[in-house]
Design a protein around this motif. Structure first.
Motif, PDB file in Angstrom:
ATOM      1  N   MET A 436       0.820  -1.233   0.050  1.00  0.00           N
ATOM      2  CA  MET A 436      -0.020  -0.127   0.026  1.00  0.00           C
ATOM      3  C   MET A 436       1.020   1.262  -0.015  1.00  0.00           C
ATOM      4  SD  MET A 436      -3.124  -1.113  -0.054  1.00  0.00           S
ATOM      5  CE  MET A 436      -3.924   0.409   0.158  1.00  0.00           C
ATOM      6  N   TRP A 437       1.924   1.188   0.882  1.00  0.00           N
ATOM      7  CA  TRP A 437       2.776   2.440   0.836  1.00  0.00           C
ATOM      8  C   TRP A 437       3.502   2.602  -0.669  1.00  0.00           C
ATOM      9  CZ3 TRP A 437       1.582   6.035   3.746  1.00  0.00           C
ATOM     10  CH2 TRP A 437       1.272   5.713   5.120  1.00  0.00           C
ATOM     11  N   LEU A 438       4.042   1.670  -1.139  1.00  0.00           N
ATOM     12  CA  LEU A 438       4.727   1.626  -2.362  1.00  0.00           C
ATOM     13  C   LEU A 438       3.724   2.159  -3.521  1.00  0.00           C
ATOM     14  CD1 LEU A 438       6.755  -1.772  -2.784  1.00  0.00           C
ATOM     15  CD2 LEU A 438       7.704   0.580  -2.549  1.00  0.00           C
ATOM     16  N   VAL A 439       2.481   1.900  -3.603  1.00  0.00           N
ATOM     17  CA  VAL A 439       1.374   2.267  -4.584  1.00  0.00           C
ATOM     18  C   VAL A 439       1.127   3.552  -4.154  1.00  0.00           C
ATOM     19  CG1 VAL A 439      -0.917   2.013  -5.381  1.00  0.00           C
ATOM     20  CG2 VAL A 439       0.408  -0.081  -4.945  1.00  0.00           C
ATOM     21  N   PRO A 455      -1.524  -6.505  -7.283  1.00  0.00           N
ATOM     22  CA  PRO A 455      -0.994  -6.178  -5.891  1.00  0.00           C
ATOM     23  C   PRO A 455      -1.989  -5.330  -5.076  1.00  0.00           C
ATOM     24  CG  PRO A 455       0.910  -6.022  -7.742  1.00  0.00           C
ATOM     25  CD  PRO A 455      -0.590  -6.020  -8.558  1.00  0.00           C
ATOM     26  N   LEU A 456      -2.454  -4.323  -5.560  1.00  0.00           N
ATOM     27  CA  LEU A 456      -3.030  -3.539  -4.762  1.00  0.00           C
ATOM     28  C   LEU A 456      -4.386  -4.220  -4.404  1.00  0.00           C
ATOM     29  CD1 LEU A 456      -3.670  -0.438  -3.901  1.00  0.00           C
ATOM     30  CD2 LEU A 456      -5.332  -0.519  -5.620  1.00  0.00           C
ATOM     31  N   PHE A 457      -5.161  -4.983  -5.230  1.00  0.00           N
ATOM     32  CA  PHE A 457      -6.431  -5.763  -4.926  1.00  0.00           C
ATOM     33  C   PHE A 457      -6.072  -6.606  -3.747  1.00  0.00           C
ATOM     34  CE2 PHE A 457      -8.660  -9.987  -5.158  1.00  0.00           C
ATOM     35  CZ  PHE A 457      -9.734  -9.549  -4.818  1.00  0.00           C
ATOM     36  N   ARG A 470      -9.156   3.831   2.389  1.00  0.00           N
ATOM     37  CA  ARG A 470      -9.057   5.148   1.508  1.00  0.00           C
ATOM     38  C   ARG A 470      -8.211   5.214   0.513  1.00  0.00           C
ATOM     39  NH1 ARG A 470     -13.373   7.352   0.286  1.00  0.00           N
ATOM     40  NH2 ARG A 470     -12.608   7.256  -1.817  1.00  0.00           N
ATOM     41  N   ILE A 471      -7.098   4.818   0.751  1.00  0.00           N
ATOM     42  CA  ILE A 471      -6.010   4.590  -0.511  1.00  0.00           C
ATOM     43  C   ILE A 471      -6.575   3.829  -1.660  1.00  0.00           C
ATOM     44  CG2 ILE A 471      -3.691   4.179  -0.836  1.00  0.00           C
ATOM     45  CD1 ILE A 471      -2.884   5.004   1.760  1.00  0.00           C
ATOM     46  N   ALA A 472      -6.986   2.608  -1.222  1.00  0.00           N
ATOM     47  CA  ALA A 472      -7.458   1.683  -2.455  1.00  0.00           C
ATOM     48  C   ALA A 472      -8.723   2.144  -2.851  1.00  0.00           C
ATOM     49  CB  ALA A 472      -7.687   0.248  -1.676  1.00  0.00           C
ATOM     50  N   MET A 473      -9.485   2.795  -2.383  1.00  0.00           N
ATOM     51  CA  MET A 473     -11.025   3.486  -3.274  1.00  0.00           C
ATOM     52  C   MET A 473     -10.514   4.635  -3.984  1.00  0.00           C
ATOM     53  SD  MET A 473     -13.441   1.709  -2.280  1.00  0.00           S
ATOM     54  CE  MET A 473     -14.729   2.835  -3.014  1.00  0.00           C
ATOM     55  N   ASP A 474      -9.442   5.431  -3.538  1.00  0.00           N
ATOM     56  CA  ASP A 474      -8.885   6.547  -4.282  1.00  0.00           C
ATOM     57  C   ASP A 474      -8.334   6.104  -5.675  1.00  0.00           C
ATOM     58  OD1 ASP A 474     -10.010   8.432  -2.667  1.00  0.00           O
ATOM     59  OD2 ASP A 474      -8.001   8.664  -1.487  1.00  0.00           O
ATOM     60  N   PHE A 475      -7.430   4.968  -5.435  1.00  0.00           N
ATOM     61  CA  PHE A 475      -6.939   4.334  -6.500  1.00  0.00           C
ATOM     62  C   PHE A 475      -7.918   3.975  -7.683  1.00  0.00           C
ATOM     63  CE2 PHE A 475      -5.395   0.476  -8.926  1.00  0.00           C
ATOM     64  CZ  PHE A 475      -4.220   0.952  -9.418  1.00  0.00           C
ATOM     65  N   CYS A 476      -9.034   3.165  -7.151  1.00  0.00           N
ATOM     66  CA  CYS A 476      -9.902   2.518  -8.101  1.00  0.00           C
ATOM     67  C   CYS A 476     -10.780   3.712  -8.850  1.00  0.00           C
ATOM     68  CB  CYS A 476     -10.846   1.401  -7.343  1.00  0.00           C
ATOM     69  SG  CYS A 476      -9.924  -0.035  -6.713  1.00  0.00           S
ATOM     70  N   GLU A 477     -11.130   4.611  -8.070  1.00  0.00           N
ATOM     71  CA  GLU A 477     -11.964   5.770  -8.508  1.00  0.00           C
ATOM     72  C   GLU A 477     -11.375   6.494  -9.577  1.00  0.00           C
ATOM     73  OE1 GLU A 477     -13.373   7.573  -5.221  1.00  0.00           O
ATOM     74  OE2 GLU A 477     -15.014   6.118  -4.596  1.00  0.00           O
ATOM     75  N   ARG A 478     -10.198   6.644  -9.199  1.00  0.00           N
ATOM     76  CA  ARG A 478      -9.140   7.597 -10.004  1.00  0.00           C
ATOM     77  C   ARG A 478      -8.937   6.961 -11.380  1.00  0.00           C
ATOM     78  NH1 ARG A 478      -5.452   8.722  -7.001  1.00  0.00           N
ATOM     79  NH2 ARG A 478      -4.151   6.945  -7.358  1.00  0.00           N
ATOM     80  N   TRP A 479      -8.518   5.638 -11.307  1.00  0.00           N
ATOM     81  CA  TRP A 479      -8.384   5.047 -12.658  1.00  0.00           C
ATOM     82  C   TRP A 479      -9.335   4.546 -13.560  1.00  0.00           C
ATOM     83  CZ3 TRP A 479      -4.018   5.604 -15.020  1.00  0.00           C
ATOM     84  CH2 TRP A 479      -2.741   6.144 -14.152  1.00  0.00           C
ATOM     85  N   MET A 491     -13.408  -4.068  -9.010  1.00  0.00           N
ATOM     86  CA  MET A 491     -12.342  -4.168  -8.099  1.00  0.00           C
ATOM     87  C   MET A 491     -13.088  -3.326  -6.852  1.00  0.00           C
ATOM     88  SD  MET A 491      -8.491  -3.060  -7.564  1.00  0.00           S
ATOM     89  CE  MET A 491      -8.043  -3.773  -9.048  1.00  0.00           C
ATOM     90  N   ILE A 492     -13.631  -2.298  -7.002  1.00  0.00           N
ATOM     91  CA  ILE A 492     -14.150  -1.836  -5.637  1.00  0.00           C
ATOM     92  C   ILE A 492     -15.490  -2.658  -5.197  1.00  0.00           C
ATOM     93  CG2 ILE A 492     -16.034   0.274  -5.211  1.00  0.00           C
ATOM     94  CD1 ILE A 492     -14.259   1.955  -7.325  1.00  0.00           C
TER      95      ILE A 492
END
Length: 527
Positions: A436-439, A455-457, A470-479, A491-492
């Protein structure tokens, strides 16, 4: 030029000579149809723009057609030479033509095209107004920042096919959108042999392939603009599937592989969950019937397409845990192509040197119950000791972070799939936190971050704190918004299902394998 009328001429009848003006038809008011269709800069020069002339393609012309002198009427003898009058002097113009202009002679406007020699003073001519490239809608600005056109763009394959100019303008626009917006969306960085663009030269011999590309382009554009796609996508896809099924035994291998790849792209643009096994088994049968995986040696584009399909097979097998379609000898042959280029890294962000290890992990996951602890530890040790070599070298910190993400992601996968016990949850959480920190440290709109989806999933399913979720949700919504691929929406939904199960059972070790059960018919494609 005289400023007043002569004494012998009444002032009311005197008309001063008109000043010189340039040819209003020398440059068009809008870009030519060819440059508009591929979003290319057009200098608007008549009768053909320099961009089309340089590339040797047919210029599609302009909205206002340039009417040649003598067209549709009785031709008149051309003058041997004419005089271009200026305020300070005159310039003789010969028959050699480089430009066209209206001219003034003896104080009269002569609406006639005159041929101007390049030796004339440049101050007599106005420079053409540069045309700005077509702008995208407000909803596409974020995506434009990510997939901006490079200084040396990849050549458009279909721009050199004269037959394409017989297609309707709406179809040409869809092909251009597919080329410039969809084809780079899955890549880590620019690659000469783009597997998506490889299908474009084959469209003239396979009409069903054109329907499939149009369906994919319409769906992707509707996702980016956040508008309903309508029934046209389903109609085009159904027509393409029907025609392809009738001629699948006679089409060349390149056409069959291109069609399968486009169909997969059309489906994962809508959802990461699907019956991918049907497409992959069909591709495998076509390759075997044509003579084997060695046929990829004949074409760089065919190698890129086969590599992409082998990658999809491996990613799907990791989550479905039901085995692979392509045998190991085929994958070894595909990996041997990496001496020419870093295929996996460029196409999917995965280091080529570790792809066989990833394949072995996916193959072992199908027999996880019978796998010994020593065999599982051996698979993990290969990942810990692997040295990932890339074309960019160790200086690229983003590539280094991307490869570390994949290393830790596969180690987390092995921990959950191959091991059991009380220590598993703690070890899995430590690996997930590092991922999570690397992403999070990768630039948010970088293609490198986009390629960390799997890897994020795996890491997000281990998270219980609001911050990491929140980091995971921001990633999915942004992409989802930037790429226009709705696999992020899948994925969400899947991650939220896992989180709900974890929160409802705090005393139980719940992991993603409890939700995603092994299946032989459908699976998830996060890559």
């Amino acid at each position: 030029m005289r400023s007043s009328a002569p004494a012998s001429v009444p002032p009311a009848l005197f008309k001063p000579p008109t000043t010189y003006r340039t040819n209003s038809l020398g440059w068009a008011k809008s870009d030519c149809h060819t440059c508009q269709s591929i979003f290319r800069f057009c200098d608007r020069r008549r009768p053909r723009c320099d961009a089309c002339t340089t590339e040797g393609v047919i210029c599609g012309g302009y909205v206002q057609r340039l009417r040649w002198h003598g067209e549709g009427r009785k031709a008149r003898p051309a003058r041997s030479e004419q005089t271009l009058v200026s305020g300070s002097g005159a310039c003789q113009v010969a028959a050699n033509t480089t430009e066209y202009a209206f001219v003034q002679e003896d104080g009269k406007k002569i609406r006639k095209r005159t041929r101007i020699r390049e030796t004339c003073e440049p101050s007599l001519w106005e420079e053409p107004v540069e045309a700005s490239p077509p702008t995208l809608g407000a909803n596409l600005r974020i995506g434009r920042r990510l997939f901006a056109r490079r200084a040396n763009p990849i050549p458009v394959l279909y721009s050199r096919q004269p037959e394409f100019f017989q297609l309707p303008s709406s179809t040409l626009e869809q092909l251009a959108f597919f080329t410039w917006r969809f084809s780079p969306v899955t890549l880590t960085y620019e690659i000469k042999a783009n597997p998506w663009q490889a299908c474009l030269p084959q469209i003239d011999q396979a009409p069903f392939l054109l329907d499939a590309v149009r369906a994919l382009a319409i769906r992707h554009r509707c996702h980016l603009e956040e508008i309903p796609e309508g029934l046209s996508v389903l109609e085009l896809k159904d027509r393409a599937l029907s025609s392809f099924a009738q001629s699948v035994s006679t089409v060349p291998l390149e056409v069959g592989i291109s069609m399968s790849l486009i169909l997969i792209g059309t489906d994962f643009a809508e959802s990461a969950f699907g019956n991918w096994i049907v497409y992959l088994k069909g591709v495998r049968r076509m390759i075997e019937a044509a003579g084997g995986i060695q046929l990829g040696d004949s074409s760089m584009y065919l190698r890129a397409q086969i590599t992409q399909l082998v990658w999809y097979d491996t990613i799907i097998a990791l989550l479905s845990r039901n085995g692979l379609i392509f045998p190991r000898e085929d994958v070894e042959y595909v990996v041997s192509w990496k001496s020419e280029s870093q295929w996996m890294l460029a196409l999917n962000g995965f280091p080529d040197s570790a792809f066989l290890d990833m394949y072995d992990i996916a193959e072992s996951a199908a027999q996880a119950s019978s796998l010994s602890a020593g065999q599982a530890t051996s698979l993990e040790m290969k990942l810990w000791l692997a040295r990932f070599e890339t074309e960019q070298g160790a200086a690229d910190k983003e590539i280094s972070a991307l490869t570390d993400c994949w290393r830790l992601g596969l180690l987390l996968y092995c921990t959950r799939v191959f091991h059991q016990g009380e220590a598993v949850k703690r070890k899995a959480y430590l690996l997930a936190e590092e991922i999570m920190w690397l992403v999070h440290e990768l630039p948010p709109y970088s293609n490198k971050q986009k390629q960390t989806a799997l890897p994020l999933f795996l890491a997000a399913c281990e998270m219980e704190s609001f911050r990491f979720r929140r980091i995971a949700m921001d990633f999915c919504e942004r992409w989802k918004k930037v790429s226009g691929l709705w696999l992020s929406q899948t994925m969400i939904e899947l991650v939220q299902t896992v989180w709900a199960a974890v929160d409802d059972n705090p005393d139980k070790d719940v992991w993603w394998g409890d939700i995603v059960t092994p299946s032989s018919e459908s699976g998830f494609l996060f890559g």
